[in-house]
Design an enzyme around this catalytic site. Structure first.
Site, PDB file in Angstrom:
ATOM      1  N   ASP B 517       1.223  -3.984   2.387  1.00 40.01           N
ATOM      2  CA  ASP B 517       2.411  -4.775   2.140  1.00 40.01           C
ATOM      3  C   ASP B 517       2.062  -6.192   2.573  1.00 40.01           C
ATOM      4  OD1 ASP B 517       5.212  -5.478   1.916  1.00 40.01           O
ATOM      5  OD2 ASP B 517       5.226  -5.416   4.103  1.00 40.01           O
ATOM      6  N   ASP B 704       5.551  -2.308   6.996  1.00 39.99           N
ATOM      7  CA  ASP B 704       6.314  -2.487   8.228  1.00 39.99           C
ATOM      8  C   ASP B 704       7.816  -2.359   8.041  1.00 39.99           C
ATOM      9  OD1 ASP B 704       6.528  -4.917   6.801  1.00 39.99           O
ATOM     10  OD2 ASP B 704       7.225  -5.887   8.626  1.00 39.99           O
ATOM     11  N   ASP B 708       9.691  -0.734   3.016  1.00 37.49           N
ATOM     12  CA  ASP B 708       8.438  -0.004   2.800  1.00 37.49           C
ATOM     13  C   ASP B 708       8.597   1.480   3.091  1.00 37.49           C
ATOM     14  OD1 ASP B 708       7.024  -2.350   2.238  1.00 37.49           O
ATOM     15  OD2 ASP B 708       6.747  -2.741   4.368  1.00 37.49           O
TER      16      ASP B 708
END
Lengths: 67, 811
Positions: B517, B704, B708
């Site tokens: 990410d 995080d 996600d």
């Protein structure tokens, strides 16, 4: 050697009592937290305290410290 | 111990939470006679409280850093006042006849056993509290107190002040089931252990009797009592092996439990038959020992994964409990759960939006990192919709409630997390793949033995073929995986990585794609000043000092980037215009800081912002443009090295981001990532990973944020970095406590090493069987040799697995 016929059942009885006690302790929650108890015996129960009044000390002080 | 190495080389780390102390921050606290650095006011407040209570010992005893306390603008106590309402408290409190209240609370942020001590000591010393007991495994606090002397809200506030998140403990079905399973496993283990000792003693007598002779009546007695104890162990302790094997067999799957169940069942049957008929040989000691070893191996493996029970905070717990709602023309504080559609609620600047709602009054900006992971807020004005779980950053908003929590976008996100869990592909375990042909081979050899011996010596055929089955007992084989996984997980734990997922290490070792990410994972997740373009004669320091002085008056996320700069002299009449910027007077000058149009309103000569895709703010003095200040989310220092190492190791590295701006591809180019997808919603991220998995890729994901969480749940192996939201942590297979991305690569190496050790274990266990079975088939192996062989081969497997516990760099 005939005493075996008495001693072995007695040993089994003790074993059964031991198992029973252990199962009771597990159900009682005494083994629910293995980490904490293992660690606990190393920690001081009563840490060095300046004075006992301090814990009851002004709640406004506590509030000030809140993030 | 993390606390010992703080002051050594490298950037200063916060003594409380272990994060880097921002440059210029001066937040030291004297703990046990030394000044310790702190990274934020939150950590400082907690450390001061601990120190003021004389509990500094905590820092010496803990084995992991604390979590950084959450920043919040609202006074903590106010938030918890709603719990003084008896109706709301009833679901998690009991009141006994003496008027004492017992509350069950769920704590977030407990990282080690020392935390339990800290909490218990602190709480037990509050006046009115009679008992405080923390269960580390469940992250639960049972506290008994006199509500007349200390209200429940004070208990909450006090825990909050210690830096732990606190919620009512609601006994969910899943949580209760986990507790019950744990106790049942412990009971099985206890019975198997005690039974093993008993049967072992009888077995020594029997084996001695085999060698030096024993009277038939005593042999019979010893066999019968062994049968009694062993039967109890097999029926009670070994039951899960039989049920699992049978359940999978009915679905046509062969798992490791099948050869285990076969070995236990057949050895027990053969021994029972020998006892009843008075001939042949008994293997009760092997049966019971095998059961105990395996139960122990699996128990330890589960425990090392579940020990640091990261609390199961769901998405809803990020929402405030108390809400200001209009009741008959006045603002009243009401519990969030009592809100209904059409209610008007007030959300002040800095508060989390409690419900999905339509803005009916006020202009502000909301930070929607929950849904897109981005720190920059979205501007909202009346009639816009805002979502539960986002943070209102600029000014107060009045919202009309659109529906309950269950209808909210946040709840939908939570539901897609649950869907992701069921959609997660289950990679076949190594052990199960081996088990299927192992069973076949054993049955084949046994049949062959029986056939051959029935020609040679029909009276011995049965006993010899049974001894083949017993000697093939897959003890070492079945222990190979749990022993290695336990060892690797505890080694990782000591380097700041918590292993949570079942099989996660095996999946990680087979990973082909590593997906990151962007915001908060490859970057720090907050804005920092990266570029200053001066437009006048004023020096850079002066410009930044002026800007910092003005930003002190703003709650916008941009303002935080300036907090480390020494602010300039005092300003007067600072005015904040929502969605535009700040205006202030200093001396004879009027300064403006903010968006292009806002500043041009005062200084027409302001040039357009530079072309780089940064977040630009302008600073002007009267009609004179002073500077463009460019902000960006800073890339983590180690990100490039980690991406490089992963690529060099042959992994496909990809970047998936919710950020729709040009930042994603820009960052990817800088780090050397070739595949980038930007502007993705959580659902699109999931679709991307699912498509990859459909092509046979094994995907590891690093993330995080709450956004996600679904994709972390779906990936074959997943990492949550430090400061990840709770929902992301609960979905991840690995949690990186120290926030160091290098841990991803380190964990991957460990997983590869773990897989090699598992394969070595299998090789040894199979080699042992390959040597033992022919000997047994020839009739050379007596029961005592079988018992010793089994124990030794298992011991070897365990010792080999312990090698994984060595230093983190042995890979």
């Amino acid at each position: 050697m005939d005493s075996l016929y008495l001693l072995i059942p007695i040993a089994l009885l003790f074993c059964a009592i031991g198992i029973k006690l252990l199962l009771w302790a597990i159900d009682n929650g005494q083994y629910d937290d293995l980490d904490k108890e293992a660690w606990k015996i190393l920690a001081d129960d009563e840490p060095a305290l300046p004075s006992t009044e301090q814990d009851g000390s002004p709640p406004d002080q506590q509030r000030r410290e809140q993030p | 111990m993390p606390s010992s190495s703080d002051s050594t080389a490298g950037p200063q780390l916060c003594y409380h939470c272990g994060e880097q102390v921002p440059v210029g921050a001066d937040l030291g606290v004297v703990i046990a006679g030394e000044i310790r650095p702190m990274c934020c006011p939150g950590c400082r407040a907690v450390a001061q409280l601990i120190s003021a209570n004389g509990l500094e010992n905590f820092y010496q005893q803990r084995t992991a850093y604390n979590l950084r306390p959450q920043e919040r603008e609202v006074a903590a106590l106010e938030q918890y006042l709603v719990y003084d309402d008896p109706a709301l408290a009833a679901s998690f409190t009991d009141i006994d006849s003496a008027g004492n209240m017992t509350a069950r609370l769920l704590l977030g942020g407990i990282s080690c056993a020392a935390c339990t001590w800290l909490i218990e000591q602190t709480m037990a010393r509050l006046p009115g509290v009679s008992r405080a007991l923390v269960n580390l495994q469940q992250s639960r606090l049972d506290i008994q107190f006199d509500p007349a002397r200390i209200p429940l809200s004070q208990v909450f506030a006090r825990l909050d002040a210690l830096g732990y998140q606190v919620r009512p403990f609601q006994a969910s079905a899943q949580r209760r089931q986990m507790g019950e399973e744990y106790r049942l496993e412990l009971r099985r283990l206890a019975v198997a252990g005690l039974g093993m000792m008993q049967v072992g003693m009888f077995a020594v007598a029997l084996h001695a009797g085999d060698i030096q002779g024993i009277e038939n009546q005593y042999q019979g007695l010893l066999r019968w009592v062994s049968l009694l104890v062993a039967s109890f162990v097999v029926l009670f302790s070994a039951r899960p092996f039989f049920t699992t094997a049978w359940r999978h067999l009915r679905q046509g799957a062969l798992v490791m439990d099948l050869p285990v169940a076969l070995a236990i069942g057949l050895a027990w049957l053969a021994s029972a038959w020998a006892t009843a008929s008075g001939g042949g040989q008994v293997y009760f000691d092997s049966v019971v020992m095998f059961t105990f070893f395996l139960l122990l191996g699996r128990f330890l493996e589960r425990r090392v994964r579940q020990r640091h029970a990261l609390t199961w905070f769901d998405a809803q717990s990020a929402l405030p409990d108390a809400v200001s709602a209009r009741r008959g023309g006045q603002w009243a504080t009401v519990p969030r759960v009592q809100l209904q559609s059409g209610d008007i609620v007030l959300v002040r600047a800095g508060e989390t939006v409690p419900v999905d709602g339509r803005v009916c009054d006020g202009c502000s900006a909301v930070r929607e990192d929950t849904f897109n992971g981005e720190p920059l807020p979205r501007r909202v004005r009346p009639d816009d919709t805002v979502y539960a779980g986002t943070v209102n950053v600029e000014a107060a908003l009045e919202l009309e409630v659109l529906g309950s929590y269950l209808d909210s976008r946040l709840a939908a996100l939570q539901r897609s997390v649950e869907q992701a869990q069921t959609a997660k592909p289950r990679l076949a375990r190594l052990a199960d793949r081996i088990a299927s042909w192992f069973v076949g081979a054993i049955l084949l050899v046994t049949t062959a033995t029986a056939l051959v011996w029935s020609h040679l010596a029909p009276d011995q055929a049965l006993w010899i073929s049974l001894s083949v089955l017993v000697i093939s007992c897959p003890c070492a084989l079945a222990l190979a995986t749990p022993a290695a996984l336990t060892s690797a997980a505890s080694a990782l734990r000591s380097t700041g990585v918590i292993v949570r997922g079942e099989n996660a290490l095996e999946s990680l070792a087979r990973t082909t794609h590593l997906i990151f990410d962007k915001t908060g994972t490859l970057t720090e997740g907050s804005l920092a000043i990266t570029d200053v373009r001066l437009l006048a004669e004023l020096p850079r320091e002066r410009v930044l000092a002026l800007a910092a002085a003005m930003q002190q008056y703003s709650g916008h996320p941009v303002a935080r980037a300036f907090s480390a700069i020494d602010a300039a002299a005092s300003l007067d009449q600072v005015q904040y215009t929502v969605g535009a910027g700040l205006e202030a007077r200093a001396g004879d000058h009027t300064y403006r800081l903010g968006s292009e149009s806002f500043c041009r309103g005062q200084a027409l000569a302001l040039p357009p912002p530079p072309a780089e895709p940064l977040y630009w703010v302008a600073l002007v003095r009267d009609e004179l443009p002073l500077a463009w200040i460019g902000l960006a989310d800073r890339t983590r220092d180690e990100a490039a090295a980690v991406v490089g190492a992963a690529t060099a190791a042959g992994l496909q590295v990809e970047l998936l981001t919710g950020d729709g701006s040009g930042q994603g591809p820009l960052l990817a180019r800088r780090l050397g990532i070739e595949t980038v997808s930007s502007g993705l919603e959580p659902q699109q991220k999931m679709a991307h990973v699912r498509a990859l998995q459909a092509t046979g890729a094994v995907v590891a994901m690093v993330g995080d944020g709450l956004n996600d969480a679904p994709v972390l749940g779906l990936a074959d192996a997943s990492f949550a970095v430090a400061n990840a939201t709770d929902l992301a942590r609960t979905q991840a297979d690995f949690v990186l406590l120290d926030g160091d991305l290098n841990s991803v690569i380190r964990t991957w190496r460990k997983a590869r090493q773990c897989r090699r050790v598992i394969l070595q274990n299998f090789a040894w266990a199979l080699a042992y069987n390959a040597c033992g079975i022919p000997l047994a088939a020839l009739g050379f192996i007596p029961p005592w040799a079988a018992a010793i062989g089994m124990s030794l081969s298992s011991l070897l497997v365990v010792v080999n697995s312990l090698r994984l516990n060595g230093g983190p760099n042995t890979a």
